[in-house]
Design a protein around this motif. Structure first.
Motif, PDB file in Angstrom:
ATOM      1  N   GLU A   1      46.794  38.889  34.113  1.00  0.00           N
ATOM      2  CA  GLU A   1      45.405  38.402  34.195  1.00  0.00           C
ATOM      3  C   GLU A   1      44.796  38.754  35.554  1.00  0.00           C
ATOM      4  OE1 GLU A   1      45.542  34.152  33.548  1.00  0.00           O
ATOM      5  OE2 GLU A   1      44.994  34.382  31.433  1.00  0.00           O
ATOM      6  N   LYS A   2      45.582  38.549  36.607  1.00  0.00           N
ATOM      7  CA  LYS A   2      45.084  38.821  37.961  1.00  0.00           C
ATOM      8  C   LYS A   2      44.810  40.307  38.166  1.00  0.00           C
ATOM      9  CE  LYS A   2      47.408  34.962  40.253  1.00  0.00           C
ATOM     10  NZ  LYS A   2      48.474  34.600  41.205  1.00  0.00           N
TER      11      LYS A   2
ATOM     12  N   GLU B   1      44.290  42.549  35.896  1.00  0.00           N
ATOM     13  CA  GLU B   1      43.175  42.946  35.018  1.00  0.00           C
ATOM     14  C   GLU B   1      41.845  42.587  35.676  1.00  0.00           C
ATOM     15  OE1 GLU B   1      41.342  42.255  30.530  1.00  0.00           O
ATOM     16  OE2 GLU B   1      43.209  41.276  31.070  1.00  0.00           O
ATOM     17  N   GLN B   2      41.777  41.401  36.242  1.00  0.00           N
ATOM     18  CA  GLN B   2      40.550  40.967  36.918  1.00  0.00           C
ATOM     19  C   GLN B   2      40.242  41.872  38.111  1.00  0.00           C
ATOM     20  OE1 GLN B   2      38.341  38.380  36.101  1.00  0.00           O
ATOM     21  NE2 GLN B   2      37.104  39.390  37.652  1.00  0.00           N
ATOM     22  N   GLU B   3      41.243  42.186  38.901  1.00  0.00           N
ATOM     23  CA  GLU B   3      41.050  43.046  40.070  1.00  0.00           C
ATOM     24  C   GLU B   3      40.602  44.445  39.655  1.00  0.00           C
ATOM     25  OE1 GLU B   3      44.360  43.007  42.834  1.00  0.00           O
ATOM     26  OE2 GLU B   3      44.698  40.882  42.372  1.00  0.00           O
TER      27      GLU B   3
ATOM     28  N   GLY C   1      39.035  45.236  36.794  1.00  0.00           N
ATOM     29  CA  GLY C   1      37.665  45.104  36.308  1.00  0.00           C
ATOM     30  C   GLY C   1      36.669  44.985  37.447  1.00  0.00           C
ATOM     31  N   ASP C   2      37.037  44.226  38.479  1.00  0.00           N
ATOM     32  CA  ASP C   2      36.162  44.092  39.654  1.00  0.00           C
ATOM     33  C   ASP C   2      35.988  45.441  40.354  1.00  0.00           C
ATOM     34  OD1 ASP C   2      35.972  41.381  39.115  1.00  0.00           O
ATOM     35  OD2 ASP C   2      37.333  40.771  40.753  1.00  0.00           O
TER      36      ASP C   2
END
Length: 177
Positions: free
Chosen positions: A162-163, A165-167, A169-170
């Motif tokens: 999750e982390k 993926e978020q990074e 995407g950011d």
């Protein structure tokens, strides 16, 4: 309003206590309960009744958000079974997963430095594929085999995904905007 605030989140929505749930059934049950306990329905009620409605609406929304997201649902299910996922304290991971973490981080950093959106999107796709595979393994571990400690390890892995993926995407968003 017959909502028992002591019920676990699965019972609240009349769902079986399993990792694999039917998302449409959850959504339907949530809509029905949310409408029943919505604070606006109690706008002219006495203060105590309005506070009670707000507590019930909050509980329904918390339950929905927990069960809607696979990692949160697994974490909650394991907690109900007395298993602590130890996400903050247990950083032990199998060597292959540690190596994959390093590779993902290196790919992310290299793509970010090179402003390579294609590489970032490829990484994002790979992470999402790995996430789906881990979610399937989580369902098997918890629902089929009852291997709750394995489920806790899979939750820790999914939290890392999750982390990253978020990074990722950011990083894509930063390059696009």
């Amino acid at each position: 309003m017959n909502l028992d605030l002591k019920q676990d989140f699965f019972a609240l929505f009349a769902l079986p206590r399993r990792y694999a749930i039917d998302a449409a059934t959850l959504d339907t049950a949530w809509r029905a309960l949310a409408a029943e306990v919505h604070p606006d329905r109690f706008a002219s009620a006495p203060d105590a009744e309005r506070r009670d409605a707000l507590m019930r609406a909050t509980r329904v929304n918390e339950a929905y958000q927990t069960l809607k997201k696979p990692v949160n649902r697994a974490r909650y299910l394991l907690k109900l079974s007395g298993v602590d996922t130890q996400e903050e304290t247990n950083t032990r991971m199998p060597v292959d997963f540690l190596m994959a973490q390093l590779a993902w981080r290196e790919t992310l950093e290299a793509a970010r430095e090179a402003s390579d959106i294609d590489a970032l999107e490829a990484l994002l796709s790979e992470i999402r594929t790995d996430t789906r595979e881990l979610e399937a393994a989580l369902e098997d571990a918890i629902d089929t085999r009852g291997e709750l400690e394995e489920g806790a390890l899979l939750v820790r892995k999914l939290r890392f995904l999750e982390k990253i993926e978020q990074e990722t995407g950011d990083a894509i968003e930063a390059l696009l905007y």
